[in-house]
Design a protein around this motif. Sequence first.
Motif, PDB file in Angstrom:
ATOM      1  N   CYS A  39     -38.162 -24.691  39.791  1.00 43.49           N
ATOM      2  CA  CYS A  39     -37.629 -24.458  40.809  1.00 43.49           C
ATOM      3  C   CYS A  39     -36.907 -23.020  41.477  1.00 43.49           C
ATOM      4  CB  CYS A  39     -38.143 -25.076  42.113  1.00 43.49           C
ATOM      5  SG  CYS A  39     -39.383 -24.719  43.598  1.00 43.49           S
ATOM      6  N   THR A  40     -37.385 -21.847  41.705  1.00 43.65           N
ATOM      7  CA  THR A  40     -36.955 -20.873  41.578  1.00 43.65           C
ATOM      8  C   THR A  40     -36.261 -20.388  43.098  1.00 43.65           C
ATOM      9  OG1 THR A  40     -38.018 -19.155  41.184  1.00 43.65           O
ATOM     10  CG2 THR A  40     -36.779 -19.871  39.661  1.00 43.65           C
ATOM     11  N   ASP A  41     -37.039 -21.482  44.202  1.00 46.17           N
ATOM     12  CA  ASP A  41     -36.518 -21.422  45.254  1.00 46.17           C
ATOM     13  C   ASP A  41     -35.086 -21.407  46.133  1.00 46.17           C
ATOM     14  OD1 ASP A  41     -37.023 -21.190  48.607  1.00 46.17           O
ATOM     15  OD2 ASP A  41     -39.189 -21.966  48.411  1.00 46.17           O
ATOM     16  N   ASP A  42     -34.807 -20.475  46.628  1.00 48.87           N
ATOM     17  CA  ASP A  42     -33.279 -20.953  47.654  1.00 48.87           C
ATOM     18  C   ASP A  42     -33.024 -21.890  48.168  1.00 48.87           C
ATOM     19  OD1 ASP A  42     -32.670 -19.009  46.102  1.00 48.87           O
ATOM     20  OD2 ASP A  42     -32.605 -17.781  47.147  1.00 48.87           O
ATOM     21  N   ASP A  43     -34.255 -22.041  49.292  1.00 57.49           N
ATOM     22  CA  ASP A  43     -34.545 -23.250  50.021  1.00 57.49           C
ATOM     23  C   ASP A  43     -34.747 -24.872  49.275  1.00 57.49           C
ATOM     24  OD1 ASP A  43     -33.338 -21.827  51.904  1.00 57.49           O
ATOM     25  OD2 ASP A  43     -35.632 -20.831  52.608  1.00 57.49           O
ATOM     26  N   CYS A  44     -35.279 -24.708  47.453  1.00 61.23           N
ATOM     27  CA  CYS A  44     -35.729 -26.246  47.557  1.00 61.23           C
ATOM     28  C   CYS A  44     -34.313 -26.728  46.659  1.00 61.23           C
ATOM     29  CB  CYS A  44     -36.517 -25.986  46.426  1.00 61.23           C
ATOM     30  SG  CYS A  44     -37.294 -27.139  45.404  1.00 61.23           S
ATOM     31  N   THR A  45     -33.950 -27.764  46.890  1.00 63.18           N
ATOM     32  CA  THR A  45     -32.939 -28.533  46.084  1.00 63.18           C
ATOM     33  C   THR A  45     -33.369 -29.224  45.010  1.00 63.18           C
ATOM     34  OG1 THR A  45     -32.862 -30.291  47.833  1.00 63.18           O
ATOM     35  CG2 THR A  45     -31.751 -28.767  48.273  1.00 63.18           C
ATOM     36  N   LEU A  46     -34.802 -29.053  44.510  1.00 62.08           N
ATOM     37  CA  LEU A  46     -35.273 -29.871  43.154  1.00 62.08           C
ATOM     38  C   LEU A  46     -34.749 -28.481  41.997  1.00 62.08           C
ATOM     39  CD1 LEU A  46     -36.358 -31.736  41.714  1.00 62.08           C
ATOM     40  CD2 LEU A  46     -38.812 -29.893  41.724  1.00 62.08           C
ATOM     41  N   ASP A  47     -34.112 -29.417  41.469  1.00 60.60           N
ATOM     42  CA  ASP A  47     -32.973 -29.024  39.807  1.00 60.60           C
ATOM     43  C   ASP A  47     -34.321 -28.287  39.222  1.00 60.60           C
ATOM     44  OD1 ASP A  47     -30.619 -27.458  38.118  1.00 60.60           O
ATOM     45  OD2 ASP A  47     -30.790 -29.836  37.763  1.00 60.60           O
ATOM     46  N   MET A  48     -34.544 -29.395  38.144  1.00 62.49           N
ATOM     47  CA  MET A  48     -35.515 -29.262  37.365  1.00 62.49           C
ATOM     48  C   MET A  48     -36.127 -29.891  37.172  1.00 62.49           C
ATOM     49  SD  MET A  48     -34.419 -28.265  33.276  1.00 62.49           S
ATOM     50  CE  MET A  48     -33.731 -29.856  32.295  1.00 62.49           C
ATOM     51  N   PHE A  49     -37.568 -30.284  35.926  1.00 59.85           N
ATOM     52  CA  PHE A  49     -38.455 -31.470  36.312  1.00 59.85           C
ATOM     53  C   PHE A  49     -38.955 -31.492  35.436  1.00 59.85           C
ATOM     54  CE2 PHE A  49     -40.712 -28.803  39.011  1.00 59.85           C
ATOM     55  CZ  PHE A  49     -42.080 -29.456  38.293  1.00 59.85           C
ATOM     56  N   GLU A  50     -39.422 -32.147  34.230  1.00 63.57           N
ATOM     57  CA  GLU A  50     -40.317 -32.305  33.122  1.00 63.57           C
ATOM     58  C   GLU A  50     -41.830 -32.597  33.443  1.00 63.57           C
ATOM     59  OE1 GLU A  50     -37.116 -32.853  30.016  1.00 63.57           O
ATOM     60  OE2 GLU A  50     -38.554 -34.713  30.182  1.00 63.57           O
ATOM     61  N   LEU A  51     -42.670 -31.592  32.592  1.00 62.08           N
ATOM     62  CA  LEU A  51     -44.544 -32.001  32.657  1.00 62.08           C
ATOM     63  C   LEU A  51     -44.755 -32.542  31.716  1.00 62.08           C
ATOM     64  CD1 LEU A  51     -45.921 -29.305  33.939  1.00 62.08           C
ATOM     65  CD2 LEU A  51     -44.802 -31.510  35.518  1.00 62.08           C
ATOM     66  N   HIS A  52     -44.942 -33.909  31.461  1.00 62.02           N
ATOM     67  CA  HIS A  52     -45.612 -34.549  30.197  1.00 62.02           C
ATOM     68  C   HIS A  52     -46.874 -34.482  30.260  1.00 62.02           C
ATOM     69  CE1 HIS A  52     -41.527 -36.218  29.078  1.00 62.02           C
ATOM     70  NE2 HIS A  52     -40.798 -35.971  30.308  1.00 62.02           N
ATOM     71  N   TYR A  53     -47.694 -34.384  28.796  1.00 62.73           N
ATOM     72  CA  TYR A  53     -49.397 -33.908  28.576  1.00 62.73           C
ATOM     73  C   TYR A  53     -49.631 -34.874  28.427  1.00 62.73           C
ATOM     74  CZ  TYR A  53     -48.495 -28.713  30.345  1.00 62.73           C
ATOM     75  OH  TYR A  53     -47.931 -27.713  31.032  1.00 62.73           O
ATOM     76  N   THR A  54     -50.961 -35.287  28.480  1.00 63.88           N
ATOM     77  CA  THR A  54     -51.111 -35.608  27.497  1.00 63.88           C
ATOM     78  C   THR A  54     -52.091 -35.675  26.061  1.00 63.88           C
ATOM     79  OG1 THR A  54     -53.416 -35.970  28.565  1.00 63.88           O
ATOM     80  CG2 THR A  54     -51.569 -38.209  28.815  1.00 63.88           C
ATOM     81  N   TYR A  55     -52.810 -35.982  25.174  1.00 66.24           N
ATOM     82  CA  TYR A  55     -54.330 -35.169  24.203  1.00 66.24           C
ATOM     83  C   TYR A  55     -54.683 -34.515  24.551  1.00 66.24           C
ATOM     84  CZ  TYR A  55     -50.484 -36.531  20.506  1.00 66.24           C
ATOM     85  OH  TYR A  55     -49.631 -37.422  19.730  1.00 66.24           O
ATOM     86  N   ASP A  56     -55.312 -34.638  25.657  1.00 62.01           N
ATOM     87  CA  ASP A  56     -56.497 -34.274  26.061  1.00 62.01           C
ATOM     88  C   ASP A  56     -55.949 -32.682  27.097  1.00 62.01           C
ATOM     89  OD1 ASP A  56     -55.796 -36.015  28.042  1.00 62.01           O
ATOM     90  OD2 ASP A  56     -57.849 -36.422  28.297  1.00 62.01           O
ATOM     91  N   MET A  57     -54.903 -32.558  27.411  1.00 60.27           N
ATOM     92  CA  MET A  57     -54.697 -31.977  28.579  1.00 60.27           C
ATOM     93  C   MET A  57     -55.229 -30.142  27.804  1.00 60.27           C
ATOM     94  SD  MET A  57     -53.364 -30.656  31.191  1.00 60.27           S
ATOM     95  CE  MET A  57     -51.867 -32.118  31.634  1.00 60.27           C
ATOM     96  N   PRO A  58     -55.850 -28.834  28.532  1.00 60.42           N
ATOM     97  CA  PRO A  58     -56.758 -28.353  27.437  1.00 60.42           C
ATOM     98  C   PRO A  58     -55.003 -27.301  27.108  1.00 60.42           C
ATOM     99  CG  PRO A  58     -57.269 -28.192  29.793  1.00 60.42           C
ATOM    100  CD  PRO A  58     -56.020 -29.011  29.134  1.00 60.42           C
TER     101      PRO A  58
END
Length: 52
Positions: free
Chosen positions: A9-28
């Motif tokens: 997240c590149t918002d200067d006011d957000c303190t979240l650093d990085m996260f991962e999204l794990h998809y399932t096989y049926d994700m488009p």
Amino acid sequence: MPTTLEVVCTDDDCTLDMFELHYTYDMPEDVGVTDFTCPYCGGVDSLEAVEL
């Protein structure tokens, strides 16, 4: 193996650093970072994929 997407997240006011999204096989195939919002600050346009 399902896709894993690392996101920052590149918002200067957000303190979240990085996260991962794990998809399932049926994700488009055309789903990307622009389809999500920051889970911490709710930012819509502040997410960027991390290129490893």
